[in-house]
Design a protein around this motif. Structure first.
Motif, PDB file in Angstrom:
ATOM      1  N   PHE A   1      -1.056   5.530  -1.504  1.00  0.00           N
ATOM      2  CA  PHE A   1      -2.400   5.771  -1.426  1.00  0.00           C
ATOM      3  C   PHE A   1      -3.113   5.061  -0.204  1.00  0.00           C
ATOM      4  CE2 PHE A   1      -6.832   4.596  -2.213  1.00  0.00           C
ATOM      5  CZ  PHE A   1      -7.355   5.711  -3.152  1.00  0.00           C
ATOM      6  N   GLY A   2      -3.842   5.775   0.821  1.00  0.00           N
ATOM      7  CA  GLY A   2      -4.270   5.222   2.009  1.00  0.00           C
ATOM      8  C   GLY A   2      -5.587   4.693   1.797  1.00  0.00           C
TER       9      GLY A   2
ATOM     10  N   LEU B   1       0.782   2.512  -7.863  1.00  0.00           N
ATOM     11  CA  LEU B   1       0.316   3.074  -6.499  1.00  0.00           C
ATOM     12  C   LEU B   1       0.842   1.817  -5.384  1.00  0.00           C
ATOM     13  CD1 LEU B   1      -3.362   4.055  -7.496  1.00  0.00           C
ATOM     14  CD2 LEU B   1      -1.359   5.357  -7.397  1.00  0.00           C
ATOM     15  N   LYS B   2       1.377   2.817  -4.318  1.00  0.00           N
ATOM     16  CA  LYS B   2       1.686   1.962  -3.099  1.00  0.00           C
ATOM     17  C   LYS B   2       0.747   2.239  -1.889  1.00  0.00           C
ATOM     18  CE  LYS B   2       6.748   3.019  -4.019  1.00  0.00           C
ATOM     19  NZ  LYS B   2       7.973   3.374  -3.726  1.00  0.00           N
ATOM     20  N   PHE B   3       0.111   1.107  -1.814  1.00  0.00           N
ATOM     21  CA  PHE B   3      -1.165   1.164  -0.819  1.00  0.00           C
ATOM     22  C   PHE B   3      -0.745   0.981   0.715  1.00  0.00           C
ATOM     23  CE2 PHE B   3      -2.803  -0.160  -4.838  1.00  0.00           C
ATOM     24  CZ  PHE B   3      -4.010   0.706  -5.133  1.00  0.00           C
ATOM     25  N   ILE B   4      -1.227   1.885   1.626  1.00  0.00           N
ATOM     26  CA  ILE B   4      -1.153   1.821   2.946  1.00  0.00           C
ATOM     27  C   ILE B   4      -2.437   1.835   3.601  1.00  0.00           C
ATOM     28  CG2 ILE B   4      -0.155   3.165   5.050  1.00  0.00           C
ATOM     29  CD1 ILE B   4       1.546   4.484   2.816  1.00  0.00           C
ATOM     30  N   GLU B   5      -2.507   0.601   4.153  1.00  0.00           N
ATOM     31  CA  GLU B   5      -3.752   0.321   5.028  1.00  0.00           C
ATOM     32  C   GLU B   5      -3.822   1.150   6.374  1.00  0.00           C
ATOM     33  OE1 GLU B   5      -3.470  -4.039   4.536  1.00  0.00           O
ATOM     34  OE2 GLU B   5      -5.473  -3.714   3.393  1.00  0.00           O
ATOM     35  N   LEU B   6      -4.948   1.970   6.706  1.00  0.00           N
ATOM     36  CA  LEU B   6      -4.927   2.828   7.616  1.00  0.00           C
ATOM     37  C   LEU B   6      -6.402   2.592   8.444  1.00  0.00           C
ATOM     38  CD1 LEU B   6      -3.567   6.018   5.943  1.00  0.00           C
ATOM     39  CD2 LEU B   6      -2.448   4.398   7.703  1.00  0.00           C
ATOM     40  N   GLU B   7      -6.491   3.120   9.552  1.00  0.00           N
ATOM     41  CA  GLU B   7      -7.814   2.839  10.317  1.00  0.00           C
ATOM     42  C   GLU B   7      -8.547   4.060   9.795  1.00  0.00           C
ATOM     43  OE1 GLU B   7      -9.620   3.318  14.801  1.00  0.00           O
ATOM     44  OE2 GLU B   7      -7.389   3.419  14.569  1.00  0.00           O
ATOM     45  N   ALA B   8      -9.858   3.395   9.570  1.00  0.00           N
ATOM     46  CA  ALA B   8     -10.716   4.621   8.628  1.00  0.00           C
ATOM     47  C   ALA B   8     -10.921   5.656   9.169  1.00  0.00           C
ATOM     48  CB  ALA B   8     -12.047   3.537   8.319  1.00  0.00           C
ATOM     49  N   ALA B   9     -11.154   5.745  10.543  1.00  0.00           N
ATOM     50  CA  ALA B   9     -11.422   7.112  11.202  1.00  0.00           C
ATOM     51  C   ALA B   9     -10.126   8.021  11.379  1.00  0.00           C
ATOM     52  CB  ALA B   9     -11.961   6.783  12.968  1.00  0.00           C
ATOM     53  N   GLN B  10      -8.946   7.258  11.065  1.00  0.00           N
ATOM     54  CA  GLN B  10      -7.872   8.240  11.005  1.00  0.00           C
ATOM     55  C   GLN B  10      -7.283   8.741   9.886  1.00  0.00           C
ATOM     56  OE1 GLN B  10      -6.674   9.217  14.262  1.00  0.00           O
ATOM     57  NE2 GLN B  10      -8.270   8.091  15.117  1.00  0.00           N
ATOM     58  N   ILE B  11      -7.662   8.256   8.808  1.00  0.00           N
ATOM     59  CA  ILE B  11      -7.404   8.816   7.578  1.00  0.00           C
ATOM     60  C   ILE B  11      -7.469  10.166   7.351  1.00  0.00           C
ATOM     61  CG2 ILE B  11      -7.591   8.416   5.179  1.00  0.00           C
ATOM     62  CD1 ILE B  11      -8.446   5.472   5.606  1.00  0.00           C
TER      63      ILE B  11
ATOM     64  N   LYS C   1      -6.663  12.464   9.494  1.00  0.00           N
ATOM     65  CA  LYS C   1      -5.748  13.140  10.159  1.00  0.00           C
ATOM     66  C   LYS C   1      -4.406  12.885   9.315  1.00  0.00           C
ATOM     67  CE  LYS C   1      -8.186  12.853  14.554  1.00  0.00           C
ATOM     68  NZ  LYS C   1      -8.167  12.383  15.773  1.00  0.00           N
ATOM     69  N   GLN C   2      -4.356  11.798   8.569  1.00  0.00           N
ATOM     70  CA  GLN C   2      -3.367  11.186   7.943  1.00  0.00           C
ATOM     71  C   GLN C   2      -3.095  11.516   6.680  1.00  0.00           C
ATOM     72  OE1 GLN C   2      -3.715   7.219   9.644  1.00  0.00           O
ATOM     73  NE2 GLN C   2      -1.803   7.414  10.840  1.00  0.00           N
TER      74      GLN C   2
ATOM     75  N   SER D   1      -2.336  14.076   4.970  1.00  0.00           N
ATOM     76  CA  SER D   1      -1.082  14.875   4.425  1.00  0.00           C
ATOM     77  C   SER D   1       0.049  14.063   4.371  1.00  0.00           C
ATOM     78  CB  SER D   1      -0.609  16.009   5.458  1.00  0.00           C
ATOM     79  OG  SER D   1      -0.389  15.472   6.686  1.00  0.00           O
ATOM     80  N   GLU D   2       0.152  12.958   4.893  1.00  0.00           N
ATOM     81  CA  GLU D   2       1.264  11.772   4.991  1.00  0.00           C
ATOM     82  C   GLU D   2       1.119  10.856   3.587  1.00  0.00           C
ATOM     83  OE1 GLU D   2       1.103   9.736   8.778  1.00  0.00           O
ATOM     84  OE2 GLU D   2       0.725  11.738   9.900  1.00  0.00           O
ATOM     85  N   VAL D   3       0.229  10.985   2.812  1.00  0.00           N
ATOM     86  CA  VAL D   3       0.189  10.186   1.624  1.00  0.00           C
ATOM     87  C   VAL D   3      -0.022  11.023   0.385  1.00  0.00           C
ATOM     88  CG1 VAL D   3      -0.444   8.161   2.888  1.00  0.00           C
ATOM     89  CG2 VAL D   3      -2.403   9.725   2.153  1.00  0.00           C
ATOM     90  N   ASP D   4      -0.105  10.606  -0.574  1.00  0.00           N
ATOM     91  CA  ASP D   4      -0.560  11.340  -1.732  1.00  0.00           C
ATOM     92  C   ASP D   4      -1.981  11.430  -2.012  1.00  0.00           C
ATOM     93  OD1 ASP D   4       2.258  11.894  -2.543  1.00  0.00           O
ATOM     94  OD2 ASP D   4       2.448   9.781  -3.114  1.00  0.00           O
ATOM     95  N   ALA D   5      -2.594  10.437  -1.900  1.00  0.00           N
ATOM     96  CA  ALA D   5      -3.992  10.534  -1.760  1.00  0.00           C
ATOM     97  C   ALA D   5      -4.572   9.454  -0.758  1.00  0.00           C
ATOM     98  CB  ALA D   5      -4.282  10.032  -3.292  1.00  0.00           C
ATOM     99  N   ALA D   6      -6.165   9.263  -0.758  1.00  0.00           N
ATOM    100  CA  ALA D   6      -6.588   8.499   0.122  1.00  0.00           C
ATOM    101  C   ALA D   6      -8.034   8.313   0.014  1.00  0.00           C
ATOM    102  CB  ALA D   6      -6.290   8.775   1.655  1.00  0.00           C
ATOM    103  N   ALA D   7      -8.579   7.165   0.204  1.00  0.00           N
ATOM    104  CA  ALA D   7     -10.008   6.884   0.168  1.00  0.00           C
ATOM    105  C   ALA D   7     -10.487   7.041   1.618  1.00  0.00           C
ATOM    106  CB  ALA D   7     -10.413   5.434  -0.272  1.00  0.00           C
ATOM    107  N   ILE D   8     -11.481   8.153   1.847  1.00  0.00           N
ATOM    108  CA  ILE D   8     -12.008   8.402   2.909  1.00  0.00           C
ATOM    109  C   ILE D   8     -13.896   8.032   3.248  1.00  0.00           C
ATOM    110  CG2 ILE D   8     -12.457  10.037   4.979  1.00  0.00           C
ATOM    111  CD1 ILE D   8      -9.680  11.233   3.843  1.00  0.00           C
TER     112      ILE D   8
END
Length: 273
Positions: free
Chosen positions: A135-136, A179-189, A191-192, A194-201
């Motif tokens: 989860f991003g 859930l395995k949480f992956i912290e990402l830069e908000a603006a890039q989520i 684009k990414q 497809s690399e995670v199962d789900a993400a908050a945007i």
């Protein structure tokens, strides 16, 4: 010696007068009566301020819009005097920024609610997420906490009671789906995704990527969210009449109608709430 003493006294007096003059100028906080420079993030905030700009022009106020691609620079530019106001953030984020940077920026008018959504390229609902799904979420503290609150509100995790306002992934005490949480830069989520199962945007980044929060999200932030956005200024300009003129233009019927027609519920006007 007398001449030297008179010279020193004259220099000190001149310096004192100059200092007084500088102090006087520094206390003159009034903004240009006819022009404001407003910082925004690209996407809905920029689009909406473009409409507010047209409304303000009818009242003799020129608005210069400065778009940014991240969440930090618009506040930095405002604090340093490069902007007169900005329009892009909610109060929890503003409070965190002030605390971290020693600034005194204040909200002066409500704008919109961008309901944060959860998205997936692989699953059509949160129930479909498998055990151990990735989860991003945004890596800035405020929006990261916001994403976690959405998950908690929907029974997917439980956050430690005393960490409600500052929750991070380390404050999760129950995580039934592991859930395995992956912290990402908000603006890039986007684009990414497809690399995670789900993400908050965040909505502005979702819309910029062609993602419709109302139609494409598998989970959407509820309407009672505390994350309403504001027009923000330096504290000394809070009561400035030019700022108030801009707030009036933003909170106009023309802007409200644009938001409702353009975003179809993905972005909500919040000043009448």
């Amino acid at each position: 010696m007398k001449k030297f003493g008179l010279l020193v006294s004259s220099v000190l007096l001149t310096g004192a007068l100059a200092a007084c003059s500088n102090d006087s100028n520094s206390e003159d906080k009034a903004l240009d009566e006819n022009k404001l420079v407003i910082g925004v993030t690209a996407g809905p905030h920029e689009q909406i301020v473009e409409v507010a700009k047209e409304v303000a022009a009818k009242d003799g106020l020129e608005i210069v819009i400065k778009p940014f691609s991240d969440y930090i620079l618009p506040n930095t530019a405002l604090a340093e005097g490069d902007l007169d106001a900005n329009s892009y953030q909610h109060e929890p984020f503003l409070n965190t920024f002030n605390e971290d940077h020693g600034t005194d920026l204040v909200p002066v008018g409500k704008t919109i609610l961008n309901p944060m959504g959860v998205y997936s390229n692989k699953y059509k609902s949160m129930d479909e997420l498998p055990d151990g799904a990735t989860f991003g979420l945004p890596n800035d503290p405020t929006n990261g906490a916001r994403a976690l609150f959405i998950l908690e509100e929907n029974g997917l995790i439980k956050i430690k009671e005393d960490k409600r306002e500052t929750a991070s992934i380390y404050d999760i005490e129950e995580n039934p789906k592991n859930l395995k949480f992956i912290e990402l830069e908000a603006a890039q989520i986007p684009k990414q995704l497809s690399e995670v199962d789900a993400a908050a945007i965040n909505t502005n980044f979702a819309l910029s990527a062609g993602i419709n929060p109302k139609e494409d999200s598998i989970l959407l932030e509820s309407s009672n969210s505390p994350y309403v956005n504001y027009i923000v200024v330096r504290a000394e300009n809070k009561e400035d009449p030019t700022i108030q003129k801009f707030v009036k233009a933003y909170q106009s019927e023309e802007v409200k109608q644009f938001i409702e027609e353009e975003f179809q519920g993905s972005v909500l006007p919040s000043w009448d709430e």
